[in-house]
Each structure stands twice: as C-alpha cells, then as structure tokens.
Design an enzyme around this catalytic site. Structure first.
Site, PDB file in Angstrom:
ATOM      1  N   TYR A  54      17.242  60.413   5.826  1.00  0.00           N
ATOM      2  CA  TYR A  54      17.482  60.226   7.253  1.00  0.00           C
ATOM      3  C   TYR A  54      18.673  59.293   7.492  1.00  0.00           C
ATOM      4  O   TYR A  54      18.777  58.224   6.897  1.00  0.00           O
ATOM      5  CB  TYR A  54      16.255  59.653   7.958  1.00  0.00           C
ATOM      6  N   GLY A  61      17.129  61.389  15.402  1.00  0.00           N
ATOM      7  CA  GLY A  61      16.095  61.479  16.420  1.00  0.00           C
ATOM      8  C   GLY A  61      15.275  62.737  16.258  1.00  0.00           C
ATOM      9  O   GLY A  61      14.785  63.051  15.167  1.00  0.00           O
ATOM     10  N   HIS A  84      26.559  59.843  22.161  1.00  0.00           N
ATOM     11  CA  HIS A  84      25.733  58.739  22.628  1.00  0.00           C
ATOM     12  C   HIS A  84      26.497  57.794  23.560  1.00  0.00           C
ATOM     13  O   HIS A  84      25.890  56.955  24.231  1.00  0.00           O
ATOM     14  CB  HIS A  84      25.186  57.950  21.435  1.00  0.00           C
TER      15      HIS A  84
END
Length: 513
Positions: A54, A61, A84
C-alpha cells in the site's frame, strides 16, 4: 537570522513559531539525511518486488486494491497530488502554510516516510526562499490528515499550481522555483502520499493559538484587575490562601497575576463607604481567577497534546526500524481536534466574562458612582454604549464558534474513510475565536482605563498607572466628549494584540504567570 535544525526526533513549539512567523532558516541535520536515505532503500526494495504494498505499488484509499505497474508509479504519485489539491475558498494565512510545510518536513525527516533526502531538501529550500503555496480554506476533514492543504503544498514542490513569492505577489509556482534556483521534484513511489498524509495544518494552528492565548490570558488577568479597581472592588478574594484550598494551578496563577497588578492600589477596599455599600463583588469580578484559571488549565492540557504531536511521525504507511512498511491510523486528527475545540470553549467563556465586566462599568446602577456609559456629558454624549454592543456581538460569535467541530464526522472515500476528525475546521474556527477574544479584551481594557481615570481623587495601583500611560502613548485615548470611536478601539486592539498591555505592567509587577 535564526536557524532551525530539523532532526529525526520531532520539533518544538518555539521552532514552529520561528519558522511560521519569524521566517527562520531551516537546515536538515546529518542524522536526518542518513535516516531518510536508509528508509528510502527499504521503499526501493519493496517497489522492486512483485507483491503489492500500500502506498508504494497500489492505489490509495478506496482504490487501494489495484496493483500499479512500475511504469505507472511516477504518474500515480503526480496524480494523487494533483487530484487531492482540491481546496476551495479564501486563501489560508501565510503563517499557517509555513507551519504546515515545516511540520510536514518534520515528519519526513524522521525517517519513517520513505521520502528521498532530495525531496526533503527541496521542502526546506522552498521555505527558505520565502515561497508560500496558495492553500484554501476548505478541503480538509482532518483525516487522513490535512489532505487538500498539504496537496497544494506538494503541488508547489512539483512546480505546479500557484504560490506567493517573497515579495507577496502570487505567481505560478514553477516561475517562483526557477527564480530561486530550485528544481521541481519528480515524485517516486510512496512520496506523493507521504507529502500529504498528516495532521500538520491543525497542529500548526494549535501551536500558534497556544502562543497567542498565553499572551491573551495574561492580558485578561490585567483587564480583570483594572475593572475590579475601577469598580472599587475588593482584592481580598485574590489572597493566595483562598486559592490554595482549591489548588487548580491556573486559578492560582490568575489570582496571583491580578493581585500583582492591584498591589498598592488606592481604589480597592471601599465596600463599606456610603457611596458604594456592598457585601461582595459580582461573579464576573469575584470569580475572574476561577474562569480564567480553568482556561489556563485547558491550555496546559492542549500544550501537552501538542508536544506529543510535535514529537510524532504522522504518515501512512510508515517505515519501521526493522524494515517493515506497515499501514496504520496515526493520521487521524482526533487528539488535536479535541483540544482545539476545548480551547474555543474556554476562549468563549473568557470573552463572555470580560463582556459582563465591561457592561457593569457602563451601567450607572451597578458601577458604584461612575457616569452612565462613562460618558463625558451623558445624554449629549453616548460614551462607550456602542463599544459594548460591538463587544457583545463578538461574544455572541465566540459562543457559536465554541460548538465542537470534532463531534461531527462525514464519511468519505466510498466509506473507506468513514470516521473523520474535522480537526482542520476546529483549528480554523479557533483562529477566529482568538482574534475575537483579542478585541473583547481590548474593549474591556479601553473601558476600564477610562473608568479608572474618572475616579478623581483616588490613586490607582502603580501597575495600573503604567498600563494607562502605555495605552495612551499607543494612541488609546482617554475620557472626553464623544469622538469617532473606531480608531480608538483599533488602537486598543493593536495594543493588546502586540503584547503592549503585558509589556507595560511587567516592569512593575515582575513576570506574570
């Protein structure tokens, strides 16, 4: 110029203030550079493996289930920053953005994020060049940290978006980097995520609010003492033995401050005179140390939380000393959000009690011989009638700002991020509350100093005289016929905001607690 050295073990509130407000220069320690290099080796090794990790070789997410091939990973890191950086609304203040960037650098330098040394150095270079990314008011839920604000900062490192230059002009970030001789970064695995996954914005605002509130609580003790004096109150309630039997530290400190200001006053202790008979002062006067003291103790708890967060490495995933890269929830802003809300509640109550004291000074039925509204010729003059209206409006807003943001949560990211802290919102409203509290205290100071000067034939305490003289020298006018009042109140606000009130009395009282 003061230099702040960033190592692996966090930073201090003093260093945050020095960078955010004092433009202190930043250097990375050799220890930090070594730790960054070691952690990066671990991330590079994981990136070379076929198994998904990850933040290194997956999406983010709710999209973390997709394994990203090596040829798309640089694009992945660019894309997370661009997507973002979705803030909207007014620009956030320069000092907040500088604190935000510095605190992100603090975590990066810990060696737990996997960011390359060159990226960390670029972060320091941007701050040292006086380049401030344009960050917007709205976009953070306080989990996974201050995502949108931090993304706007990371965008600047990439040479994209807009930023403010050292001259205060907003220009494309790429132009500003080029003018400063800074190469934009090309992000590699894990780095985009590491630059935007932390509590840095809310923490920076907490640190600065604590610094401002420390000054304001001292100012509030002074204005409470001035009001007690102007109302011919009794200083006996400030006796240390009374506060020793209820040993809250803040209460004792506030009482001691007030007693120090009132030492030598010729206005206190007139209870039994026929012109002002009473048994005891009203709560807003008599209980000033208890209310301000509770706020001081709330500040002490908030400062403890801040110190722990300043020593933390907030990222997800993190690189551990044994070489593991593990996911976690340390980015959740709850610890910081709670104390931001606590401080807003305490500040609202301090503003409320200060307004009640001001109102008492203006009411001829409760002011023990002062003219109505402290007017020169009541009826012809309105005196400070509407100054109290302004103060009341500020207090009313303070009460609204005291409603906790951290009690709310709006799920996001397709329910992957299903409980958020709203810590950024708590910090933003606390900044407004601190501004309002400054104005409220300034109005009490303005009224109390005028009232003392209207007590003809009675001699105020030496510290009070020093406060009045300094206020008048700073453009805060004294009694007289009605005049355009807004400039007087602005001068009073500046006098309190810059620490002038505290600086005026401490040569007489000694350092206030």
């Amino acid at each position: 110029m003061h230099t702040v050295v960033v190592g692996t073990s966090g930073t201090t509130a003093e260093d945050v203030i020095a960078v955010a407000r004092g433009n202190a220069r930043i250097e990375l320690s050799g220890e930090a550079l070594d730790a960054l290099a070691r952690a990066r080796e671990i991330v590079d090794a994981l990136a070379a493996k076929p198994e998904p990790v990850y933040g290194v070789s997956t999406g983010f997410g709710a999209l973390a289930s997709r394994h990203i091939s090596p040829e798309l990973r640089a694009q992945l890191q660019r894309n997370i920053v661009r997507s973002h950086a979705a803030g909207m609304g007014p620009r956030v203040e320069r000092e907040v953005v500088r604190a935000l960037m510095f605190l992100r650098l603090k975590t990066v330098a810990s060696g737990h994020t996997g960011v390359r040394p060159s990226v960390a150095q670029t972060m320091a270079d941007v701050l040292n060049a006086g380049i401030t990314p344009v960050v917007h008011e709205y976009g953070s839920l306080g989990c996974s940290g201050d995502l949108a604000p931090l993304s706007h900062c990371a965008l600047t490192l990439m040479g994209e978006g807009d930023a403010e230059g050292p001259d205060g002009a907003v220009r494309p970030a790429g132009e500003l980097l080029a003018a400063a001789g800074i190469q934009p970064v090309v992000l590699k695995e894990k780095e985009g995520l590491a630059l935007l996954n932390g509590t840095d914005g809310m923490l920076g605002m907490l640190v600065m609010a604590l610094a401002d509130l420390d000054k304001l609580y001292k100012s509030a003790d002074i204005t409470a003492a001035l009001t007690l004096e102007a109302l011919l109150g009794t200083e006996k309630v400030l006796a240390p033995e009374l506060h020793a039997i209820r040993p809250h530290p803040g209460q004792g400190a506030s009482a001691a401050n007030m007693a120090a200001v009132l030492n030598g006053s010729g206005l206190t202790g007139h209870f039994q005179e026929e012109s002002a008979p009473r048994v005891q002062d009203a709560y807003s006067v008599r209980c000033a140390p208890q209310v301000a003291g509770a706020g001081r103790d709330t500040m002490a708890h908030a400062a403890l939380v801040a110190s722990r967060e300043l020593a933390s490495s907030v990222d997800n995933p993190v690189v551990l000393p044994d070489g593991r890269v593990e996911s976690n929830g340390n980015f959740h802003g709850a610890p910081v959000a709670y104390v931001l809300d606590f401080l807003a509640i305490a500040a609202a109550d301090l503003g409320s009690i200060a307004e009640r004291r001001t109102d008492r000074l203006l009411d001829k039925n409760r002011s023990h011989g002062l003219p109505p509204f402290l007017a020169d010729d009541a009826g012809v003059d309105s005196g400070l009638m509407i100054a109290q209206y302004t103060q009341a409006a500020l207090v009313s807003e303070m009460k609204r700002l005291a409603v906790p943001a951290s009690a709310d949560s709006i799920p996001s990211s397709a329910m992957q991020e299903d409980h958020v802290s709203m810590g950024w919102s708590a910090a933003r409203k606390l900044r407004t509350a601190v501004d309002n509290l400054t104005r409220i205290i300034a109005i009490e100071m303005y009224a109390a100093t005028r009232a003392i000067e209207l007590r003809h034939g009675l001699t105020p305490a030496p510290a009070s005289r020093a406060a009045i003289a300094a206020a008048r020298a700073a453009g805060v006018e004294g009694p007289g016929p009605d005049r355009f009042l807004a400039p007087d109140l602005a001068a009073a606000d500046a006098f309190v905001r810059t620490g002038g009130l505290v600086a005026a009395v401490e040569p007489v009282t000694g350092p206030l607690a």
